[in-house]
Design a protein around this motif. Structure first.
Motif, PDB file in Angstrom:
ATOM      1  N   ASP A 142      31.009  40.682  19.133  1.00 12.76           N
ATOM      2  CA  ASP A 142      29.847  41.143  19.896  1.00 12.76           C
ATOM      3  C   ASP A 142      30.115  41.201  21.395  1.00 12.76           C
ATOM      4  O   ASP A 142      29.195  41.227  22.198  1.00 12.76           O
ATOM      5  N   GLU A 143      31.397  41.224  21.774  1.00 15.21           N
ATOM      6  CA  GLU A 143      31.780  41.301  23.183  1.00 15.21           C
ATOM      7  C   GLU A 143      32.947  42.260  23.373  1.00 15.21           C
ATOM      8  O   GLU A 143      33.781  42.420  22.492  1.00 15.21           O
ATOM      9  N   VAL A 144      32.963  42.842  24.546  1.00 22.73           N
ATOM     10  CA  VAL A 144      34.076  43.698  24.963  1.00 22.73           C
ATOM     11  C   VAL A 144      34.419  43.289  26.386  1.00 22.73           C
ATOM     12  O   VAL A 144      33.521  43.115  27.216  1.00 22.73           O
ATOM     13  N   ILE A 145      35.697  43.130  26.665  1.00 17.82           N
ATOM     14  CA  ILE A 145      36.125  42.862  28.038  1.00 17.82           C
ATOM     15  C   ILE A 145      36.853  44.099  28.532  1.00 17.82           C
ATOM     16  O   ILE A 145      37.832  44.543  27.933  1.00 17.82           O
ATOM     17  N   LEU A 146      36.313  44.673  29.599  1.00 19.83           N
ATOM     18  CA  LEU A 146      36.918  45.833  30.240  1.00 19.83           C
ATOM     19  C   LEU A 146      37.499  45.388  31.570  1.00 19.83           C
ATOM     20  O   LEU A 146      36.906  44.558  32.258  1.00 19.83           O
ATOM     21  N   GLU A 147      38.630  45.956  31.914  1.00 12.15           N
ATOM     22  CA  GLU A 147      39.237  45.640  33.214  1.00 12.15           C
ATOM     23  C   GLU A 147      39.136  46.860  34.111  1.00 12.15           C
ATOM     24  O   GLU A 147      39.546  47.951  33.723  1.00 12.15           O
ATOM     25  N   PHE A 148      38.570  46.654  35.282  1.00 12.96           N
ATOM     26  CA  PHE A 148      38.438  47.692  36.294  1.00 12.96           C
ATOM     27  C   PHE A 148      39.469  47.410  37.379  1.00 12.96           C
ATOM     28  O   PHE A 148      39.604  46.274  37.820  1.00 12.96           O
ATOM     29  N   GLU A 149      40.146  48.464  37.824  1.00 14.23           N
ATOM     30  CA  GLU A 149      41.130  48.292  38.883  1.00 14.23           C
ATOM     31  C   GLU A 149      41.070  49.487  39.813  1.00 14.23           C
ATOM     32  O   GLU A 149      40.925  50.623  39.374  1.00 14.23           O
ATOM     33  N   GLY A 150      41.165  49.220  41.111  1.00 12.59           N
ATOM     34  CA  GLY A 150      41.191  50.307  42.074  1.00 12.59           C
ATOM     35  C   GLY A 150      40.756  49.863  43.448  1.00 12.59           C
ATOM     36  O   GLY A 150      40.584  48.680  43.726  1.00 12.59           O
ATOM     37  N   SER A 151      40.559  50.864  44.303  1.00 13.30           N
ATOM     38  CA  SER A 151      40.128  50.588  45.671  1.00 13.30           C
ATOM     39  C   SER A 151      38.602  50.562  45.779  1.00 13.30           C
ATOM     40  O   SER A 151      38.059  49.976  46.696  1.00 13.30           O
ATOM     41  N   PHE A 152      37.903  51.212  44.874  1.00 11.78           N
ATOM     42  CA  PHE A 152      36.448  51.260  44.815  1.00 11.78           C
ATOM     43  C   PHE A 152      35.874  51.840  46.112  1.00 11.78           C
ATOM     44  O   PHE A 152      36.406  51.638  47.181  1.00 11.78           O
TER      45      PHE A 152
END
Length: 95
Positions: free
Chosen positions: A29-39
């Motif tokens: 019931d969980e998902v871990i997403l990784e965000f990477e960048g300068s935003f």
């Protein structure tokens, strides 16, 4: 996973110059997403996390960001943010 992968592909297409997302881990019931960048400096960081939520809703997938895990930032306005999402609603439906 097919729906979630499409949502991430669209997110990366729209935001790829600022931030990219990828699936790091999937549990029941969980998902871990990784965000990477300068935003984008004028956008709120959490807006990127919510964009995944709104994109998923278009495909009937209900996920809610609940926690940022182990954020890493460097001095050049670049960061990596693993974000835990909770699957909301019918848990028999896989992302």
């Amino acid at each position: 996973m097919e729906k979630l992968n499409y949502v991430i592909k669209e997110f990366n297409r729209l935001h790829g110059s600022e931030a990219k997302a990828r699936v790091k881990k999937v549990e029941e019931d969980e998902v871990i997403l990784e965000f990477e960048g300068s935003f984008c400096a004028t956008c709120g960081l959490y807006d990127y996390f919510d964009d995944i939520k709104w994109g998923a809703m278009e495909f009937g997938l209900k996920i809610e960001p609940v926690e940022v895990l182990e954020a890493e930032e460097d001095e050049f306005e670049h960061g990596r943010y693993p974000v835990k999402y909770r699957l909301v609603g019918d848990r028999k439906t896989k992302p």
